[in-house]
Design an enzyme around this catalytic site. Structure first.
Site, mmCIF file in Angstrom:
data_model
loop_
_atom_site.group_PDB
_atom_site.id
_atom_site.type_symbol
_atom_site.label_atom_id
_atom_site.label_comp_id
_atom_site.label_asym_id
_atom_site.label_seq_id
_atom_site.Cartn_x
_atom_site.Cartn_y
_atom_site.Cartn_z
ATOM 1 N N CYS A 198 0.866 -1.185 0.000
ATOM 2 C CA CYS A 198 0.000 0.000 0.000
ATOM 3 C C CYS A 198 0.898 1.228 0.000
ATOM 4 O O CYS A 198 1.642 1.456 0.956
ATOM 5 C CB CYS A 198 -0.918 -0.010 1.219
ATOM 6 N N CYS A 224 -3.012 7.296 -4.593
ATOM 7 C CA CYS A 224 -2.763 5.853 -4.618
ATOM 8 C C CYS A 224 -1.348 5.549 -5.115
ATOM 9 O O CYS A 224 -1.062 5.633 -6.309
ATOM 10 C CB CYS A 224 -3.794 5.121 -5.458
#
Length: 333
Positions: free
Chosen positions: A91, A254
């Site tokens: 992530c 992201c």
């Protein structure tokens, strides 16, 4: 006050997206590698993810990271990533949050102007270079895992949408990249529910008809992200709406999605090495990416991306579970 569970955490946000960094109360998760720890967590400890991510302690777009001892001698910390959608192999925004928290809390030796932290993640080693001034983490540049295109310019049949052109790239997770124009939707937050419904339908079709599979990372065999590319996006500045299973948008640009997008642009010949690429989220926040090297993943051409972004500490807390609480794993609406 009674509590059958006490979890210590430092909360942060990375360009608008939360990361709950768990610093205590979990213990060492079994596993010889960080991905083995991730798979063990999925099978045996998922109630902890639900406890921390779901309402009432979390929310429908919550994300987190559990600090662990590294399984490698060449890394400072290990990380298991959690969010409402499950346990991720990597992530990007979460790693920027982890690195910021490690510096801001003094959990790593802090050096100015740059503190380098090596993190053992389920997807591989990620290097975080934290720009520090007066003890403050100003920004973080991640050197991410190898990223590559899994398929380019394919078409999938999606119920309710028809034939949808798409590509899939890996940047730490698998991302389906779809032009918003291809599904007849505008880049407009007032249409977020329609965009999200389209994303979930595309994910379901891909996972049913042609799921991706990483050649070396066990359990990475699905697509839970659709990166809807806004009209006018280029290899210099790209805007997107990131739809994520089971039904929410990434608030940040992201990091792993930026890596996947750069790998796609590189595969098309549009983004050379050592060139800045700006990726903008649905709320207007930005990461700056660069491709710094070429490599391969099991013979597949790949690139090494970097992503630069910022995170801020938002709170410190102990999360408790009263034995009489009727929602020990929270809930989703």
């Amino acid at each position: 006050m009674r509590s059958s569970r006490v979890i210590q955490a430092v909360d942060s946000h990375t360009e608008g997206m939360p990361t709950r960094v768990v610093t205590g109360g979990v213990g060492v998760i079994p596993g010889a590698t960080m991905n083995e720890k991730r798979l063990h967590f999925i099978e045996h400890l998922d109630d902890l993810r639900l406890f921390l991510m779901n309402e009432p302690r979390g929310h429908s777009a919550m994300s987190g990271a559990i600090l662990q001892p590294s399984t490698r001698d060449d890394c400072d910390w290990g990380v298991v990533y959690i969010e409402v959608s499950g346990c991720l192999p990597m992530c990007g925004h979460g790693t920027i949050g982890v690195a910021t928290v490690l510096v801001e809390t003094g959990m790593v030796p802090v050096q100015e102007p740059v503190t380098t932290i090596r993190l053992d993640t389920p997807a591989g080693v990620v290097v975080a270079r934290v720009a520090v001034s007066d003890g403050h983490a100003d920004s973080v540049t991640l050197e991410n895992v190898p990223s590559y295109v899994e398929r380019l310019d394919q078409v999938i049949e999606v119920p309710g949408l028809g034939s949808v052109p798409y590509s899939i790239a890996f940047g730490g997770n698998f991302y389906a990249m779809v032009d918003l124009d291809a599904v007849g939707l505008p880049f407009d937050r007032s249409r977020q529910h329609d965009i999200l419904d389209a994303g979930l339908a595309i994910m379901a079709a891909i996972n049913e008809q042609a799921p991706p599979r990483h050649p070396t990372i066990d359990g990475v065999d699905h697509c839970h992200h659709v990166e809807f590319i806004a009209p006018g996006s280029t290899a210099e500045l790209s805007r997107h709406a990131m739809a994520i299973y089971p039904g929410w948008f990434d608030r940040s640009p992201c990091g792993t999605g930026t890596s996947a997008r750069m790998a796609e642009l590189w595969a098309r010949g549009d983004l050379p090495l050592d060139t800045d690429f700006v990726n903008e989220s649905f709320i207007g926040s930005r990461f700056v990416g660069r491709l710094i090297a070429e490599t391969t993943v099991e013979g597949v051409p790949a690139v090494i991306p970097t992503i630069t972004g910022r995170a801020w500490v938002t709170g410190m807390a102990q999360y408790l579970l009263d034995p009489s609480d009727p929602f020990p794993t929270g809930f989703q609406l």
